[in-house]
Design a protein around this motif. Structure first.
Motif, mmCIF file in Angstrom:
data_model
loop_
_atom_site.group_PDB
_atom_site.id
_atom_site.type_symbol
_atom_site.label_atom_id
_atom_site.label_comp_id
_atom_site.label_asym_id
_atom_site.label_seq_id
_atom_site.Cartn_x
_atom_site.Cartn_y
_atom_site.Cartn_z
ATOM 1 N N MET A 80 6.053 13.383 -13.791
ATOM 2 C CA MET A 80 5.405 13.976 -14.941
ATOM 3 C C MET A 80 4.035 13.268 -15.075
ATOM 4 O O MET A 80 2.805 13.752 -14.904
ATOM 5 C CB MET A 80 6.082 14.147 -15.997
ATOM 6 N N HIS A 81 4.025 11.908 -15.224
ATOM 7 C CA HIS A 81 2.762 11.288 -15.063
ATOM 8 C C HIS A 81 1.982 11.116 -14.051
ATOM 9 O O HIS A 81 0.603 11.100 -13.984
ATOM 10 C CB HIS A 81 2.983 9.600 -15.655
ATOM 11 N N HIS A 82 2.298 11.039 -13.099
ATOM 12 C CA HIS A 82 1.641 11.345 -11.680
ATOM 13 C C HIS A 82 0.841 12.517 -11.424
ATOM 14 O O HIS A 82 -0.137 12.572 -11.314
ATOM 15 C CB HIS A 82 2.640 11.119 -10.473
ATOM 16 N N LYS A 83 1.812 13.567 -11.985
ATOM 17 C CA LYS A 83 0.980 15.158 -11.719
ATOM 18 C C LYS A 83 -0.402 15.160 -12.852
ATOM 19 O O LYS A 83 -1.409 15.490 -12.580
ATOM 20 C CB LYS A 83 2.103 16.070 -12.057
ATOM 21 N N VAL A 84 0.108 14.479 -14.156
ATOM 22 C CA VAL A 84 -1.172 14.346 -15.023
ATOM 23 C C VAL A 84 -2.355 13.467 -14.748
ATOM 24 O O VAL A 84 -3.561 13.841 -14.932
ATOM 25 C CB VAL A 84 -0.568 14.011 -16.394
ATOM 26 N N ALA A 85 -1.946 12.441 -13.955
ATOM 27 C CA ALA A 85 -2.891 11.496 -13.392
ATOM 28 C C ALA A 85 -3.762 12.593 -12.268
ATOM 29 O O ALA A 85 -5.005 12.436 -12.383
ATOM 30 C CB ALA A 85 -2.369 10.357 -12.584
ATOM 31 N N ILE A 86 -3.118 13.014 -11.436
ATOM 32 C CA ILE A 86 -3.709 13.899 -10.494
ATOM 33 C C ILE A 86 -4.551 14.886 -10.937
ATOM 34 O O ILE A 86 -5.963 15.113 -10.439
ATOM 35 C CB ILE A 86 -2.779 14.416 -9.322
ATOM 36 N N HIS A 87 -4.135 15.560 -11.783
ATOM 37 C CA HIS A 87 -4.761 16.941 -12.459
ATOM 38 C C HIS A 87 -5.993 16.401 -13.310
ATOM 39 O O HIS A 87 -7.177 16.885 -12.983
ATOM 40 C CB HIS A 87 -3.879 17.654 -13.378
ATOM 41 N N SER A 88 -6.065 15.305 -13.861
ATOM 42 C CA SER A 88 -7.028 14.689 -14.565
ATOM 43 C C SER A 88 -8.030 14.026 -13.742
ATOM 44 O O SER A 88 -9.392 14.456 -13.995
ATOM 45 C CB SER A 88 -6.509 13.412 -15.369
ATOM 46 N N LEU A 89 -7.574 13.465 -12.646
ATOM 47 C CA LEU A 89 -8.544 13.117 -11.531
ATOM 48 C C LEU A 89 -9.446 14.361 -11.005
ATOM 49 O O LEU A 89 -10.867 14.268 -10.712
ATOM 50 C CB LEU A 89 -7.789 12.212 -10.549
ATOM 51 N N ILE A 90 -8.754 15.474 -10.761
ATOM 52 C CA ILE A 90 -9.299 16.500 -10.071
ATOM 53 C C ILE A 90 -10.341 17.310 -11.234
ATOM 54 O O ILE A 90 -11.372 17.242 -10.683
ATOM 55 C CB ILE A 90 -8.503 17.455 -9.795
ATOM 56 N N LEU A 91 -9.930 17.199 -12.506
ATOM 57 C CA LEU A 91 -10.824 17.890 -13.372
ATOM 58 C C LEU A 91 -11.991 16.771 -13.838
ATOM 59 O O LEU A 91 -13.176 17.464 -14.044
ATOM 60 C CB LEU A 91 -10.044 18.149 -14.642
ATOM 61 N N LEU A 92 -11.933 15.707 -13.584
ATOM 62 C CA LEU A 92 -12.771 14.696 -14.067
ATOM 63 C C LEU A 92 -13.827 14.786 -12.937
ATOM 64 O O LEU A 92 -15.065 14.777 -13.190
ATOM 65 C CB LEU A 92 -12.336 13.206 -14.161
ATOM 66 N N THR A 93 -13.282 14.878 -11.813
ATOM 67 C CA THR A 93 -14.254 14.788 -10.291
ATOM 68 C C THR A 93 -15.027 16.238 -10.584
ATOM 69 O O THR A 93 -16.335 16.154 -10.220
ATOM 70 C CB THR A 93 -13.472 14.874 -9.119
ATOM 71 N N ALA A 94 -14.392 17.319 -10.827
ATOM 72 C CA ALA A 94 -15.023 18.533 -10.997
ATOM 73 C C ALA A 94 -16.167 18.686 -12.163
ATOM 74 O O ALA A 94 -17.246 19.031 -11.800
ATOM 75 C CB ALA A 94 -14.108 19.791 -11.514
ATOM 76 N N THR A 95 -15.959 17.730 -13.254
ATOM 77 C CA THR A 95 -16.861 17.429 -14.135
ATOM 78 C C THR A 95 -17.983 16.923 -13.850
ATOM 79 O O THR A 95 -19.254 17.096 -13.991
ATOM 80 C CB THR A 95 -15.967 17.128 -15.557
ATOM 81 N N PHE A 96 -17.726 15.680 -12.810
ATOM 82 C CA PHE A 96 -18.769 14.973 -12.705
ATOM 83 C C PHE A 96 -19.785 15.621 -11.551
ATOM 84 O O PHE A 96 -20.971 15.526 -11.346
ATOM 85 C CB PHE A 96 -18.261 13.737 -11.984
ATOM 86 N N CYS A 97 -18.973 16.587 -10.628
ATOM 87 C CA CYS A 97 -19.961 17.222 -9.668
ATOM 88 C C CYS A 97 -20.605 18.397 -10.477
ATOM 89 O O CYS A 97 -21.790 18.612 -9.938
ATOM 90 C CB CYS A 97 -18.753 17.790 -8.499
#
Length: 178
Positions: free
Chosen positions: A1-18
């Motif tokens: 579960m924590h791994h999935k949250v970390a991946i989703h967070s990373l994807i959304l943070l990258t999308a926000t930065f881009c």
């Protein structure tokens, strides 16, 4: 579960930065509406191609980029569409994990603070402070939604089990009556 949250967070943070890089470039920001339209078409196509968990991540990422693009290019914190950011937090908590709005709200605050020139800071900046207030509400809504969803699954499994047991009882009664 924590791994999935970390991946989703990373994807959304990258999308926000881009998205920030896109909106902060005056030439690229002219094409924000066209990019939003392409993203929405991509969303419609991906709905047919992706399975539900992958589609939810794609939907959340595209919604994040689209909302930040449109609000960022229509005035940022001064935009009449700024409220879409609050709806984004609620949708993320329902589509993915309830903890994601906590992570993303900080990124959205930084996004708009960096996007707003210093001479334009005014009362609208106070709207950014609504994010820490909205985030617990979206977390609570997402948690309740997940709980109800899990309860429905359990109820469905129990109903199936009851039907199986009823069939077994009927079969046993038929055997004993013969």
């Amino acid at each position: 579960m924590h791994h999935k949250v970390a991946i989703h967070s990373l994807i959304l943070l990258t999308a926000t930065f881009c998205t920030f890089l896109w909106v902060s470039d005056s030439t690229l920001s002219l094409y924000a509406l066209q990019v939003s339209a392409i993203l929405l078409l991509t969303l419609l196509i991906s709905k047919r191609l992706l399975k539900t968990p992958s589609f939810k991540l794609a939907e959340s990422t595209i919604a994040t980029i689209t909302i930040l693009l449109i609000v960022g290019t229509t005035g940022g914190i001064h935009s009449p569409l700024f409220f879409l950011n609050y709806l984004l937090l609620f949708s993320l908590s329902i589509l993915l994990e309830p903890i994601l709005p906590i992570i993303l709200s900080g990124a959205i605050i930084v996004f708009y603070l960096l996007l707003t020139p210093l001479n334009e800071f005014g009362p609208q900046v106070a709207e950014l402070f609504a994010f820490p207030l909205m985030t617990p509400l979206s977390y609570l809504l997402g948690s309740l939604y997940q709980k109800v969803k899990n309860q429905r699954l359990q109820l469905q499994k129990l109903s199936e089990k009851v039907e199986e047991l009823e069939e077994e009882i009927v079969e046993e009664e038929i055997k004993h009556s013969i």
